[in-house]
Scaffold this motif. Structure first.
Motif, mmCIF file in Angstrom:
data_model
loop_
_atom_site.group_PDB
_atom_site.id
_atom_site.type_symbol
_atom_site.label_atom_id
_atom_site.label_comp_id
_atom_site.label_asym_id
_atom_site.label_seq_id
_atom_site.Cartn_x
_atom_site.Cartn_y
_atom_site.Cartn_z
ATOM 1 N N GLY A 162 43.172 47.485 57.650
ATOM 2 C CA GLY A 162 42.047 47.306 56.730
ATOM 3 C C GLY A 162 42.470 46.934 55.323
ATOM 4 O O GLY A 162 41.617 46.823 54.432
ATOM 5 N N PHE A 163 43.786 46.748 55.127
ATOM 6 C CA PHE A 163 44.289 46.381 53.796
ATOM 7 C C PHE A 163 45.212 45.169 53.892
ATOM 8 O O PHE A 163 45.726 44.842 54.966
ATOM 9 C CB PHE A 163 45.058 47.555 53.166
ATOM 10 N N GLU A 216 46.057 44.807 36.897
ATOM 11 C CA GLU A 216 44.987 45.243 37.794
ATOM 12 C C GLU A 216 44.184 44.028 38.237
ATOM 13 O O GLU A 216 44.017 43.066 37.472
ATOM 14 C CB GLU A 216 44.060 46.240 37.096
ATOM 15 N N GLN A 229 32.937 43.878 43.264
ATOM 16 C CA GLN A 229 32.241 45.168 43.239
ATOM 17 C C GLN A 229 32.611 45.997 42.009
ATOM 18 O O GLN A 229 32.210 47.160 41.913
ATOM 19 C CB GLN A 229 32.587 45.972 44.500
ATOM 20 N N GLY A 230 33.400 45.425 41.112
ATOM 21 C CA GLY A 230 33.794 46.154 39.911
ATOM 22 C C GLY A 230 34.972 47.078 40.127
ATOM 23 O O GLY A 230 35.313 47.871 39.241
ATOM 24 N N ARG A 231 35.604 47.005 41.301
ATOM 25 C CA ARG A 231 36.764 47.871 41.568
ATOM 26 C C ARG A 231 38.013 47.258 40.937
ATOM 27 O O ARG A 231 38.177 46.036 40.939
ATOM 28 C CB ARG A 231 36.960 48.032 43.076
ATOM 29 N N GLU A 232 38.877 48.122 40.402
ATOM 30 C CA GLU A 232 40.122 47.660 39.780
ATOM 31 C C GLU A 232 41.299 48.188 40.594
ATOM 32 O O GLU A 232 41.514 49.406 40.678
ATOM 33 C CB GLU A 232 40.206 48.142 38.332
ATOM 34 N N PHE A 233 42.030 47.270 41.179
ATOM 35 C CA PHE A 233 43.162 47.631 42.036
ATOM 36 C C PHE A 233 44.452 47.471 41.243
ATOM 37 O O PHE A 233 44.752 46.378 40.746
ATOM 38 C CB PHE A 233 43.164 46.753 43.286
ATOM 39 N N ARG A 254 51.113 50.056 43.449
ATOM 40 C CA ARG A 254 50.765 51.293 44.138
ATOM 41 C C ARG A 254 50.685 51.051 45.631
ATOM 42 O O ARG A 254 49.948 50.172 46.082
ATOM 43 C CB ARG A 254 49.416 51.825 43.642
ATOM 44 N N LEU A 311 47.766 46.276 46.420
ATOM 45 C CA LEU A 311 47.124 46.648 47.678
ATOM 46 C C LEU A 311 45.612 46.528 47.503
ATOM 47 O O LEU A 311 45.035 47.163 46.607
ATOM 48 C CB LEU A 311 47.492 48.083 48.052
#
Lengths: 186, 225
Positions: B126-127, B150, B155-159, B163, B196
């Protein structure tokens, strides 16, 4: 003329009332830690303040296997929990156990980083064990409280509370580091 | 013999000028039948006091509003400064040549690709890995030692880069944005990081930040789909 005088007096009264109200809110809520409690259950996802939490269960034992056997005068409690964030990588500011009398228990010191809160990512779940040490009389009624933000008496916040069903064992508990979960796993 | 007297005024007649000249302004109701209500103030005085009181009331209101605003500004000083300094509010975007400049640092995104395996290491189901390559130039030493990377998605997610990804050359967990020893340890001109991300995430930009950047400032490099 009299109307103007009443208007000024009225505004002054309103200003005093607003100040008194703010003072009352500060005394009764802010200064004592104003927070919203989101209550959840074990084996379900609970979301609050950009964190998603899933509690699997909890085990208690008087012994802990941390390279050498450690025995507590009370009980060690290992909470099996998964969590992720919703927006960015971060660690919860604090995770505590609360007993029926309102006593709070944090992670005991001296056991390294295993058993302490870890960093999680947005929809990137990790599962691990959180270690606590509690008096024996507290284990019957324990609640896990996850505090995503730093507790601040001057700022409102949101916390997650999940009541625990603790299984007591005589064999020693073992600490492990958190593991990254595949998509959909908890 | 007596001197002739002027004829007496007839009963009820009004003296044509019984008052001295300075008091000739007749009060309201003069010449009207007397009533039980006390006479009001002179109309000229009312005209003077009205504007004066309106000015006083307006001044009082302005003073009240001003003092409340000042108190609010003073009371919210920490919140305002914290919100500004610890937030990201000033995005530095690249120019036509792709370079984004923050003071003495220049950075450019040169490649963005996905990978399901890096050096034989696979991400969890899933990644996938996002491979980002940059050109970096730092013209001043002892500044901007490291920069976080990042990836922002729709969706506004910061990866966060670095990590749960494989470590080792040529990938780093952060960008080297400065050095205290440009002779022995220069800033590499080409640098790469791994990120990731969940499969299916739709990245829109890469955000580069550093504690040493000016307050609220960060670099935002758009990802072209």
């Amino acid at each position: 003329m009299r109307r103007a005088r009443w208007a000024v007096a009225g505004m002054a009264a309103v200003a005093v009332a607003v100040g008194g109200g703010a003072n009352a809110v500060d005394s009764n809520y802010l200064a004592s830690g104003w927070h919203t409690v989101v209550r959840g259950e074990s084996a379900t996802d609970v979301a609050a303040a950009s964190f998603q939490v899933h509690v699997h269960g909890a085990t208690a034992s008087p012994h802990l296997d941390d390279d050498e056997l450690v025995t507590s005068p009370g009980l060690f409690v290992l909470v099996d929990v998964s969590y992720a964030t919703e927006d960015a990588w971060r660690t919860p500011e604090e995770i505590v156990l609360i007993d029926a009398d309102g006593r709070e228990f944090t992670q005991p010191s001296g056991f390294g980083s295993a058993g302490s809160p870890w960093l999680a990512g947005p929809d990137i779940w990790f599962r691990g064990g959180l270690l606590f040490e509690v008096p024996a009389d507290a284990v019957a009624d324990l609640t896990l409280e996850v505090r995503p933000e730093r507790p601040n008496a001057q700022l409102p916040s949101t916390v997650v509370r999940v009541p625990l069903t603790v299984t007591t064992e005589s064999s020693p508990l073992t600490l492990t580091y958190e593991t990254l979960l595949a998509e959909g796993e908890r | 013999m007596t001197e002739p007297q002027p004829p007496a005024a007839p009963y009820g007649a009004v003296d044509p000028d019984p008052t001295p000249p300075h008091a000739q302004a007749a009060p309201p109701g003069a010449g009207e039948p007397p009533s039980s209500a006390p006479p009001g103030p002179p109309s000229g005085l009312a005209n003077e006091r009205g504007p004066r009181r309106r000015v006083a009331s307006t001044a009082a209101v302005l003073a009240l509003v001003g003092s409340l605003a000042g108190w609010g500004w003073f009371a919210s000083e920490n919140a305002r400064e914290g919100w500004w300094e610890f937030g990201r509010h000033v995005a530095v975007e690249p120019g036509d040549d792709g370079w984004a400049d923050v003071d003495t640092l220049s950075v450019r995104l040169t490649a963005a690709d996905t990978a399901t395996t890096i050096d034989g290491v696979e991400p969890p189901a899933g990644f996938e890995y996002l491979v980002l390559a940059f050109d970096v130039e730092a013209t001043e030493v002892e500044l901007y030692r490291s920069c976080t990377v990042e990836v922002l998605d729709t969706q506004g997610r910061e990866f966060l880069a670095g990590r749960e990804v494989p470590n080792g050359d040529p990938y780093t967990s952060e960008l080297m944005c400065g050095t205290s020893d440009p002779e022995e340890d220069p800033v590499p001109g080409a640098q790469s990081v791994l990120v990731l991300v969940p499969t299916g995430a739709e990245p829109v930009s890469v955000r580069i930040d550093s504690r040493e950047f000016p307050p609220a400032t960060f670099v935002e490099l758009p990802l072209r789909s």
